[in-house]
Motif scaffolding. Structure first.
Motif, PDB file in Angstrom:
ATOM      1  N   MET A 111       0.816  -1.216   0.000  1.00 59.28           N
ATOM      2  CA  MET A 111       0.000   0.000   0.000  1.00 59.28           C
ATOM      3  C   MET A 111       0.847   1.263   0.000  1.00 59.28           C
ATOM      4  N   HIS A 112       1.881   1.308   0.820  1.00 65.17           N
ATOM      5  CA  HIS A 112       2.657   2.549   0.882  1.00 65.17           C
ATOM      6  C   HIS A 112       3.446   2.771  -0.405  1.00 65.17           C
ATOM      7  N   ALA A 133      -0.994   1.569  12.809  1.00 62.70           N
ATOM      8  CA  ALA A 133       0.436   1.414  13.118  1.00 62.70           C
ATOM      9  C   ALA A 133       1.207   1.408  11.810  1.00 62.70           C
ATOM     10  N   ILE A 134       2.328   2.135  11.777  1.00 60.88           N
ATOM     11  CA  ILE A 134       3.176   2.167  10.584  1.00 60.88           C
ATOM     12  C   ILE A 134       4.621   1.979  11.023  1.00 60.88           C
ATOM     13  N   PHE A 135       5.274   0.983  10.446  1.00 57.56           N
ATOM     14  CA  PHE A 135       6.643   0.643  10.825  1.00 57.56           C
ATOM     15  C   PHE A 135       7.612   0.984   9.696  1.00 57.56           C
ATOM     16  N   GLU A 136       8.900   0.902  10.015  1.00 51.43           N
ATOM     17  CA  GLU A 136       9.932   1.131   9.004  1.00 51.43           C
ATOM     18  C   GLU A 136      10.002  -0.046   8.027  1.00 51.43           C
ATOM     19  N   PRO A 137      10.326   0.187   6.748  1.00 51.68           N
ATOM     20  CA  PRO A 137      10.728   1.486   6.184  1.00 51.68           C
ATOM     21  C   PRO A 137       9.566   2.338   5.699  1.00 51.68           C
ATOM     22  N   SER A 138       8.326   1.820   5.843  1.00 54.64           N
ATOM     23  CA  SER A 138       7.167   2.567   5.341  1.00 54.64           C
ATOM     24  C   SER A 138       7.093   3.961   5.948  1.00 54.64           C
ATOM     25  N   ARG A 139       7.317   4.052   7.273  1.00 58.03           N
ATOM     26  CA  ARG A 139       7.155   5.332   7.970  1.00 58.03           C
ATOM     27  C   ARG A 139       8.050   6.427   7.384  1.00 58.03           C
ATOM     28  N   SER A 140       9.337   6.163   7.307  1.00 59.67           N
ATOM     29  CA  SER A 140      10.259   7.204   6.839  1.00 59.67           C
ATOM     30  C   SER A 140      10.043   7.525   5.366  1.00 59.67           C
ATOM     31  N   GLN A 194       7.994  11.759   1.591  1.00 59.52           N
ATOM     32  CA  GLN A 194       7.112  12.190   0.512  1.00 59.52           C
ATOM     33  C   GLN A 194       6.054  13.175   1.010  1.00 59.52           C
ATOM     34  N   GLY A 195       5.978  13.342   2.345  1.00 56.69           N
ATOM     35  CA  GLY A 195       5.016  14.284   2.918  1.00 56.69           C
ATOM     36  C   GLY A 195       3.608  13.747   3.028  1.00 56.69           C
ATOM     37  N   ILE A 196       3.459  12.416   3.058  1.00 57.02           N
ATOM     38  CA  ILE A 196       2.117  11.828   3.129  1.00 57.02           C
ATOM     39  C   ILE A 196       1.961  10.879   4.322  1.00 57.02           C
ATOM     40  N   LEU A 197       2.854  10.976   5.306  1.00 52.48           N
ATOM     41  CA  LEU A 197       2.705  10.186   6.529  1.00 52.48           C
ATOM     42  C   LEU A 197       1.575  10.776   7.366  1.00 52.48           C
ATOM     43  N   PRO A 198       0.605   9.955   7.810  1.00 49.73           N
ATOM     44  CA  PRO A 198      -0.474  10.478   8.671  1.00 49.73           C
ATOM     45  C   PRO A 198       0.098  11.155   9.911  1.00 49.73           C
ATOM     46  N   ARG A 199      -0.516  12.249  10.333  1.00 58.58           N
ATOM     47  CA  ARG A 199      -0.017  13.001  11.490  1.00 58.58           C
ATOM     48  C   ARG A 199      -0.160  12.216  12.782  1.00 58.58           C
ATOM     49  N   GLU A 200      -1.203  11.390  12.868  1.00 61.45           N
ATOM     50  CA  GLU A 200      -1.389  10.546  14.043  1.00 61.45           C
ATOM     51  C   GLU A 200      -1.991   9.221  13.622  1.00 61.45           C
ATOM     52  N   MET A 201      -1.714   8.205  14.428  1.00 64.57           N
ATOM     53  CA  MET A 201      -2.194   6.863  14.111  1.00 64.57           C
ATOM     54  C   MET A 201      -3.647   6.702  14.544  1.00 64.57           C
TER      55      MET A 201
END
Length: 450
Positions: A13-14, A33-40, A45-52
């Motif tokens: 998905m990411h 929940a988002i883990f590495e390497p997806s999170r970084s 890219q500026g599309i990481l959710p601000r909060e889980m």
């Protein structure tokens, strides 16, 4: 287009989210929940959710589409809101089809080998600067993401998975692609939690063959009897090209392919990988790549991430890590390493991690899969059984299922780590097979030698 991802943090998905963001789409997403390497990668890219968490207010009528990941559940509050607003809800494979329905779709399928074959094809195309769109299940050397989507490329190469499309779409993913060119590498029962019988599992491949465009091309492994059976029974009008293992030889732990151009030294080893390479060659022929150019490129292919990946090498020992977990994959991988390192001791360590591998009825499928190893180890986490709400397993059942009275079974990660640290490593190849992480063991602590 404005698109929202429900469960944006998944491996597939990411990567799709990143590909669409690069295409200029406006992307938002949620996950618990988002883990590495997806999170970084999402953050960059500026599309990481601000909060889980799940936030129905993110779902609004100005969305052009919602893409639903398998990690979400049917009662997901964002999914519920999307349904209330009658928004277009796509599964991952559905949206890939929407993005590629005007392209020539090449789908690589099979119970084993599909990631490697897809990776080989992409390596060859990249080597010769032939631009294609793609989706592959492993990170590849020289590629930024596992998904690429453009408006201009003629071909898209898709790894075709037989698992379910989404929590609300129980079709196999590869049934949604409608390929023009397809490959089947093998059929061996897997995903017992979804396909409780082999006949139900095999039926997915029959349906896949029937989904290929009439007059299209099907390349298939004729050494696999199950594949031959479903291909021969299909009444779909197709051009069919069988393939088998080409001739090769091993000299000083190096593999040489015997071709019309002479001996070609490969960077990979194992009969199953050489068979995979032959399938990739035939697909590349369909894409306009001649054999001479294919061989020139494939020499430098070192494998997909986590597929027979060499992670440590010292004068005393070598360590490989492999994603193998299904019985057919385990058996092929163990045989490959033993064949290539005939003068070394082989220690094979398998983690039972998936629903299928932890199912008592399915365990017998592993019989003799570790037999070529000089020493076989099996690890499973009793905690993982609890999380999956599965019944406890006995060590005796595992030993009986694998057909090896000398098999060592571990359920405690610390005990396995201690055993691996203390074992005599001289002139040994270690094969670590898992789709998990051995209960959190840090392999650096076990094998790394300064």
């Amino acid at each position: 287009m404005k698109i929202h991802f429900i469960a944006i943090g998944g491996s597939a998905m990411h990567n799709l989210a990143l590909a669409l963001a690069k295409k200029g789409y406006q992307i938002t997403g949620s996950d618990d929940a988002i883990f590495e390497p997806s999170r970084s990668r999402l953050e960059k890219q500026g599309i990481l959710p601000r909060e889980m968490g799940w936030f129905p207010e993110k779902i609004s009528t100005d969305l052009d589409a919602v893409i639903l990941g398998m990690h979400a559940h049917e009662d997901n509050p964002e999914l519920k809101r999307a349904k209330e607003l009658n928004l277009k809800i796509f599964s991952y494979p559905e949206f890939l089809y929407e993005q590629s329905k005007n392209k020539t779709r090449v789908v690589i399928s099979g119970s084993h080998g599909k990631t490697t074959i897809t990776s080989m094809i992409l390596h060859v195309m990249n080597y010769h600067h032939l631009d294609v769109d793609y989706m592959v299940g492993a990170q590849l050397e020289g590629f930024d993401t596992m998904v690429k989507l453009t408006n201009h490329n003629e071909f898209i190469i898709l790894e075709g998975d037989e698992y379910l499309s989404s929590p609300i779409d129980l079709r196999s993913k590869f049934l949604l692609y409608n390929p023009n060119i397809a490959l089947i590498s093998g059929i061996a029962w897997d995903h017992i939690n979804v396909f409780p019988t082999f006949s139900e599992y095999k039926a997915q491949f029959t349906a896949f063959i029937n989904s290929i465009s009439q007059g299209g091309v099907l390349i298939y492994n004729e050494e696999d009897q199950e594949v031959k059976n479903v291909v021969e029974k299909s009444e779909n009008y197709l051009k069919k090209f069988p393939y088998h293992t080409p001739k090769y030889t091993i000299k000083n732990e190096k593999v040489y392919l015997l071709t019309d151009q002479g001996e070609i030294q490969l960077s990979i080893f194992g009969k199953h990988n050489i068979l995979n390479m032959e399938g990739a060659r035939l697909i590349c022929n369909q894409l306009g790549v001649q054999d001479e150019d294919f061989y020139e490129a494939i020499i430098s292919f070192r494998g997909a991430s986590r597929r027979l990946e060499k992670i440590y090498e010292t004068p005393e020992y070598i360590v490989y890590k492999d994603f193998a977990h299904a019985p057919s994959k385990v058996s092929a991988t163990v045989l490959a390493v033993k064949e290539n390192y005939q003068k070394k001791k082989l220690v094979a360590c398998l983690e039972l991690h998936t629903y299928s591998s932890l199912n008592p009825e399915f365990l017998q499928q592993y019989k003799n899969s570790l037999s070529p190893a000089d020493q076989a180890l099996v690890f499973y986490s009793e905690e993982a059984l609890k999380i999956k709400r599965m019944q406890p397993l006995s060590k005796d059942l595992i030993i009986e299922s694998f057909g090896d009275n000398d098999l060592k079974v571990f359920t405690d990660a610390k005990s396995l780590e201690k055993y691996l640290k203390e074992i005599n490593k001289e002139n040994t190849v270690f094969l670590m097979m898992s789709s998990g992480n051995y209960g959190g063991i840090n392999l650096d602590n076990v094998f790394y030698s300064k």
